[in-house]
Design a protein around this motif. Structure first.
Motif, PDB file in Angstrom:
ATOM      1  N   VAL A   1      41.335  46.961  29.461  1.00  0.00           N
ATOM      2  CA  VAL A   1      41.546  46.706  31.055  1.00  0.00           C
ATOM      3  C   VAL A   1      40.463  46.483  31.588  1.00  0.00           C
ATOM      4  N   ALA A   2      39.224  47.614  31.519  1.00  0.00           N
ATOM      5  CA  ALA A   2      38.228  47.465  32.351  1.00  0.00           C
ATOM      6  C   ALA A   2      37.531  46.187  31.980  1.00  0.00           C
ATOM      7  N   LEU A   3      37.559  45.819  30.762  1.00  0.00           N
ATOM      8  CA  LEU A   3      36.702  44.216  30.498  1.00  0.00           C
ATOM      9  C   LEU A   3      37.565  43.202  31.310  1.00  0.00           C
ATOM     10  N   PHE A   4      38.902  43.270  31.115  1.00  0.00           N
ATOM     11  CA  PHE A   4      39.701  42.404  32.000  1.00  0.00           C
ATOM     12  C   PHE A   4      39.444  42.254  33.439  1.00  0.00           C
ATOM     13  N   VAL A   5      39.146  43.444  33.974  1.00  0.00           N
ATOM     14  CA  VAL A   5      38.937  43.550  35.450  1.00  0.00           C
ATOM     15  C   VAL A   5      37.528  42.766  35.862  1.00  0.00           C
ATOM     16  N   ARG A   6      36.658  43.003  34.868  1.00  0.00           N
ATOM     17  CA  ARG A   6      35.287  42.249  34.942  1.00  0.00           C
ATOM     18  C   ARG A   6      35.365  40.909  34.693  1.00  0.00           C
ATOM     19  N   ALA A   7      36.123  40.319  33.981  1.00  0.00           N
ATOM     20  CA  ALA A   7      36.418  38.949  33.593  1.00  0.00           C
ATOM     21  C   ALA A   7      37.228  38.652  34.859  1.00  0.00           C
ATOM     22  N   ALA A   8      38.250  39.146  35.424  1.00  0.00           N
ATOM     23  CA  ALA A   8      39.045  38.810  36.509  1.00  0.00           C
ATOM     24  C   ALA A   8      38.180  38.427  37.646  1.00  0.00           C
ATOM     25  N   GLY A   9      37.112  39.276  37.811  1.00  0.00           N
ATOM     26  CA  GLY A   9      36.383  39.279  39.203  1.00  0.00           C
ATOM     27  C   GLY A   9      35.458  38.038  38.936  1.00  0.00           C
ATOM     28  N   PHE A  10      34.809  37.774  37.681  1.00  0.00           N
ATOM     29  CA  PHE A  10      34.131  36.315  37.711  1.00  0.00           C
ATOM     30  C   PHE A  10      35.105  35.212  37.889  1.00  0.00           C
ATOM     31  N   ALA A  11      36.385  35.373  37.543  1.00  0.00           N
ATOM     32  CA  ALA A  11      37.063  34.294  37.895  1.00  0.00           C
ATOM     33  C   ALA A  11      37.283  34.115  39.549  1.00  0.00           C
ATOM     34  N   LEU A  12      37.532  35.278  39.939  1.00  0.00           N
ATOM     35  CA  LEU A  12      37.724  35.306  41.494  1.00  0.00           C
ATOM     36  C   LEU A  12      36.701  34.777  42.226  1.00  0.00           C
ATOM     37  N   GLU A  13      35.661  35.219  41.573  1.00  0.00           N
ATOM     38  CA  GLU A  13      34.483  34.702  42.468  1.00  0.00           C
ATOM     39  C   GLU A  13      34.159  33.266  42.243  1.00  0.00           C
ATOM     40  N   SER A  14      34.927  32.638  41.215  1.00  0.00           N
ATOM     41  CA  SER A  14      34.838  30.984  41.043  1.00  0.00           C
ATOM     42  C   SER A  14      35.852  30.409  41.821  1.00  0.00           C
ATOM     43  N   LEU A  15      36.845  30.999  42.002  1.00  0.00           N
ATOM     44  CA  LEU A  15      37.812  30.508  42.887  1.00  0.00           C
ATOM     45  C   LEU A  15      37.410  30.300  44.254  1.00  0.00           C
ATOM     46  N   ALA A  16      36.727  31.554  44.834  1.00  0.00           N
ATOM     47  CA  ALA A  16      36.326  31.598  46.158  1.00  0.00           C
ATOM     48  C   ALA A  16      35.329  30.448  46.579  1.00  0.00           C
ATOM     49  N   GLU A  17      34.749  29.711  45.277  1.00  0.00           N
ATOM     50  CA  GLU A  17      33.742  28.603  45.531  1.00  0.00           C
ATOM     51  C   GLU A  17      34.281  27.280  45.819  1.00  0.00           C
ATOM     52  N   VAL A  18      35.640  27.113  45.578  1.00  0.00           N
ATOM     53  CA  VAL A  18      36.448  25.782  45.227  1.00  0.00           C
ATOM     54  C   VAL A  18      36.631  25.264  46.957  1.00  0.00           C
TER      55      VAL A  18
END
Length: 205
Positions: A13-30
């Protein structure tokens, strides 16, 4: 699966949280103007990719709760703000998985196993689609080295050739001097060289 690296639920889950953070940062750029841009996912434009990401998050939420991965039979196609929809679904999935890791009550082996499966597969899915979104938007932001390294190890352990059809394209050769992020996306069927070029295409997802 033989060769799979097993980690405790909290670590997955800790790895998932970091991956989700990366995805959410990408979404903020759309920005809205980018929704029709091509992506590294074959014939999908950015709108279709964002809605697929939302559908995938819903499927993983169901997997975490019930043990069954079921994607919507009719994919989303007409949401006015697909980035907001994807962000909402990712945050809901994030809440489900972090709650499961925090609680982990005695005797809840099935719940832990469901959450583990969702976190393990979800980390790879969210990170690579975060890369797809950032690439389509022309972003030069990259994954943190430790995140990319951990995801590369997870992907090479979990994604077998027989599981690729309908999920990932065949691996492509990364550049000779490729780092973990480039090797990760190449392993999952993307061409790392496409990253710096705004709106460039790569093999299908």
């Amino acid at each position: 699966m033989s060769g799979t690296v097993a980690l405790p639920l909290t670590a997955e889950v800790a790895l998932f949280v970091r991956a989700a953070g990366f995805a959410l940062e990408s979404l903020a750029e759309v920005p809205d103007a980018d929704l029709g841009r091509p992506t590294p996912c074959g014939d999908w434009d950015l709108r279709a990719l964002l809605l697929h990401l939302a559908d995938t998050a819903d499927g993983l939420t169901g997997l975490a709760r019930t043990g069954e991965l079921v994607l919507p039979s009719a994919p989303r196609t007409d949401d006015a703000d697909p980035a907001a929809v994807a962000r909402d679904r990712l945050l809901r999935l994030l809440g489900v998985l972090t709650s499961a890791a925090a609680d982990d009550p005695p005797g809840a082996a099935d719940r832990a196993a469901h959450a583990l499966a969702a976190a393990r597969g979800g980390a790879i899915e969210l990170a690579v689609h975060g890369w797809d979104v950032a690439t389509a938007c022309g972003s030069r932001r990259v994954m943190a080295l430790r995140l990319a390294t951990a995801l590369l190890q997870a992907a090479t352990s979990l994604v077998a050739d027989g599981a690729r059809p309908g999920a990932f394209a065949a691996p492509v050769a990364p550049p000779p001097d490729a780092g973990p992020e480039e090797r990760l996306v190449a392993f999952l069927g993307r061409r790392p060289a496409a990253r710096p070029h705004r709106g460039s295409r790569a093999p299908r997802r």
